[in-house]
Design a protein around this motif. Structure first.
Motif, PDB file in Angstrom:
ATOM      1  N   UNK A  47       0.846  -1.191   0.000  1.00 21.53           N
ATOM      2  CA  UNK A  47       0.000   0.000   0.000  1.00 21.53           C
ATOM      3  C   UNK A  47       0.886   1.248   0.000  1.00 21.53           C
ATOM      4  N   UNK A  48       0.744   2.052  -1.039  1.00 26.40           N
ATOM      5  CA  UNK A  48       1.448   3.335  -1.156  1.00 26.40           C
ATOM      6  C   UNK A  48       0.383   4.421  -1.009  1.00 26.40           C
ATOM      7  N   UNK A  49       0.436   5.237   0.051  1.00 28.18           N
ATOM      8  CA  UNK A  49      -0.685   6.132   0.369  1.00 28.18           C
ATOM      9  C   UNK A  49      -0.705   7.456  -0.392  1.00 28.18           C
ATOM     10  N   UNK A  50      -0.151   7.453  -1.602  1.00 28.19           N
ATOM     11  CA  UNK A  50      -0.160   8.639  -2.459  1.00 28.19           C
ATOM     12  C   UNK A  50      -0.444   8.210  -3.895  1.00 28.19           C
ATOM     13  N   UNK A  79      -1.674   2.092  -5.021  1.00 31.19           N
ATOM     14  CA  UNK A  79      -1.744   3.516  -4.687  1.00 31.19           C
ATOM     15  C   UNK A  79      -3.093   3.878  -4.075  1.00 31.19           C
ATOM     16  N   UNK A  80      -3.057   4.391  -2.840  1.00 25.14           N
ATOM     17  CA  UNK A  80      -4.278   4.791  -2.126  1.00 25.14           C
ATOM     18  C   UNK A  80      -4.097   6.209  -1.582  1.00 25.14           C
ATOM     19  N   UNK A  85      -1.716  11.398   2.879  1.00 28.96           N
ATOM     20  CA  UNK A  85      -1.122  10.080   3.090  1.00 28.96           C
ATOM     21  C   UNK A  85      -1.750   9.293   4.223  1.00 28.96           C
ATOM     22  N   UNK A  86      -2.687   9.894   4.947  1.00 30.40           N
ATOM     23  CA  UNK A  86      -3.254   9.210   6.113  1.00 30.40           C
ATOM     24  C   UNK A  86      -4.380   8.238   5.743  1.00 30.40           C
ATOM     25  N   UNK A 198      -3.444  16.008  -3.501  1.00 32.69           N
ATOM     26  CA  UNK A 198      -3.642  14.695  -2.876  1.00 32.69           C
ATOM     27  C   UNK A 198      -2.360  13.861  -2.864  1.00 32.69           C
ATOM     28  N   UNK A 199      -1.297  14.404  -3.403  1.00 32.61           N
ATOM     29  CA  UNK A 199      -0.016  13.698  -3.438  1.00 32.61           C
ATOM     30  C   UNK A 199       1.006  14.519  -4.196  1.00 32.61           C
ATOM     31  N   UNK A 200       2.274  14.116  -4.096  1.00 32.76           N
ATOM     32  CA  UNK A 200       3.337  14.856  -4.784  1.00 32.76           C
ATOM     33  C   UNK A 200       3.237  14.709  -6.296  1.00 32.76           C
ATOM     34  N   UNK A 201       2.742  13.555  -6.758  1.00 34.99           N
ATOM     35  CA  UNK A 201       2.632  13.321  -8.197  1.00 34.99           C
ATOM     36  C   UNK A 201       1.757  14.351  -8.895  1.00 34.99           C
ATOM     37  N   UNK A 202       0.501  14.539  -8.435  1.00 35.91           N
ATOM     38  CA  UNK A 202      -0.358  15.559  -9.049  1.00 35.91           C
ATOM     39  C   UNK A 202       0.209  16.975  -8.914  1.00 35.91           C
ATOM     40  N   UNK A 203       0.811  17.285  -7.763  1.00 34.11           N
ATOM     41  CA  UNK A 203       1.395  18.617  -7.567  1.00 34.11           C
ATOM     42  C   UNK A 203       2.550  18.846  -8.536  1.00 34.11           C
TER      43      UNK A 203
END
Length: 336
Positions: A47-50, A79-80, A85-86, A198-203
């Motif tokens: 489980x990766x929370x991003x 990816x969740x 990340x919580x 919601x995560x570093x990827x989208x940002x």
């Protein structure tokens, strides 16, 4: 029939049954031990929370590929993303404690207890620490079209002239990206508007696309974009340059000696996972990290694979929770 002969026959039969039962008991115990010692016997869920594309992914996916190569079993990246990340952490905490669900969290999960008043998990009590897999410095990156500056000096001059005009994206409220931005503002006496994702990827995608101007990112996720010229790195945190990016100055060099934020990534299992299974997981993760393939990828991301034992990693996390509680209080950052 002779009664004494009958009794002897019954005794022999009972003895044979007892022996068979004992044999089955030994076989059963051996079978159980054998099943545990041969972990993994099926695919393992990580489980990766991003969302995909962030710093956690930059290390999780190469690790997954190496795990499959060494064990012959898949390590499936799940990816969740959400809630800094919580959300994913809460899902992983409630998974079966059998070694087939692991959780790959980050420094954000040491910050979260101080930022989120009502978490549905406890990173220290609901998980078993397994391995610290990477520790990388934060890097200040800008979209070169939105922020046309040559260096950090030019950036500071630009943002001080127009407080609030520029914005920075983060992986979410309470993440290291957010806290790094708040610390930067505090120490540089500037104001930049925070935009949580919601995560570093989208940002990071929006930084590259020009929807946001700045990011205080982990070097692992920004590395490829820096090398490709899609974003410009102005400095790395800490008092020394990173070997992977020797041309990028350190925070100390540009006049911010106390800016020492880093992003680390680690692996946990749900509480209750058997100790022998935890030991096997830790050993397989260690083997992955010792491979030439991962050493090369980690070096390219400005990181090294840690040699911490599970108990050492647990102590490290406990210390980080305390350290970030102090940082959150001093920065004045709040959940918004």
């Amino acid at each position: 029939m002779n009664p004494s002969i009958n009794r002897r026959a019954l005794l022999r039969h009972a003895s044979a049954l007892a022996g068979a039962s004992a044999g089955l008991g030994v076989l059963g115990a051996f079978g159980h031990a054998h099943a545990q010692s041969t972990w993994p016997s099926k695919p393992v869920n990580l489980v990766v929370p991003f969302p995909a594309g962030g710093g956690t992914d930059a290390f999780a996916r190469p690790l997954s590929a190496q795990f499959a190569k060494l064990t012959g079993r898949q390590l499936i990246v799940d990816n969740r993303g959400g809630a800094g990340g919580t959300l994913g952490a809460g899902i992983a905490a409630k998974a079966p404690a059998d070694g087939y669900t692991l959780f790959m969290g980050a420094v954000h999960h040491a910050i979260a207890p101080s930022m989120y008043p009502k978490l549905d998990y406890d990173i220290e009590k609901d998980f078993v620490p397994i391995a610290l897999v990477a520790n990388v410095p934060q890097v200040v990156v800008v979209n070169p079209k939105n922020v046309p500056v040559a260096d950090m000096k030019g950036f500071l001059e630009l943002v001080r002239k127009s407080p609030g005009k520029f914005n920075y994206g983060s992986a979410g409220t309470g993440t290291s990206h957010h806290l790094a931005g708040e610390l930067f503002k505090q120490q540089s006496k500037t104001f930049i508007t925070h935009i949580p994702y919601t995560g570093a990827g989208p940002a990071l995608r929006d930084l590259v696309g020009g929807q946001v101007d700045v990011m205080f990112d982990g070097l692992g996720s920004s590395a490829a974009h820096i090398k490709g010229g899609r974003v410009k790195a102005l400095m790395v945190s800490g008092n020394k340059r990173n070997p992977a990016f020797p041309d990028v100055p350190s925070a100390a060099e540009v006049g911010l000696p106390d800016y020492t934020v880093s992003t680390w990534y680690g692996i946990w299992a749900p509480k209750g996972t058997p100790a022998d299974v935890v030991a096997r997981i830790a050993e397989e993760i260690r083997r992955c990290g010792a491979s030439d393939e991962l050493k090369t990828i980690w070096a390219g991301n400005g990181a090294e694979f840690s040699t911490m034992t599970p108990p050492q990693f647990g102590s490290f996390v406990g210390n980080e929770v305390k350290r970030w509680a102090t940082v959150v209080k001093a920065s004045g950052a709040k959940f918004d």
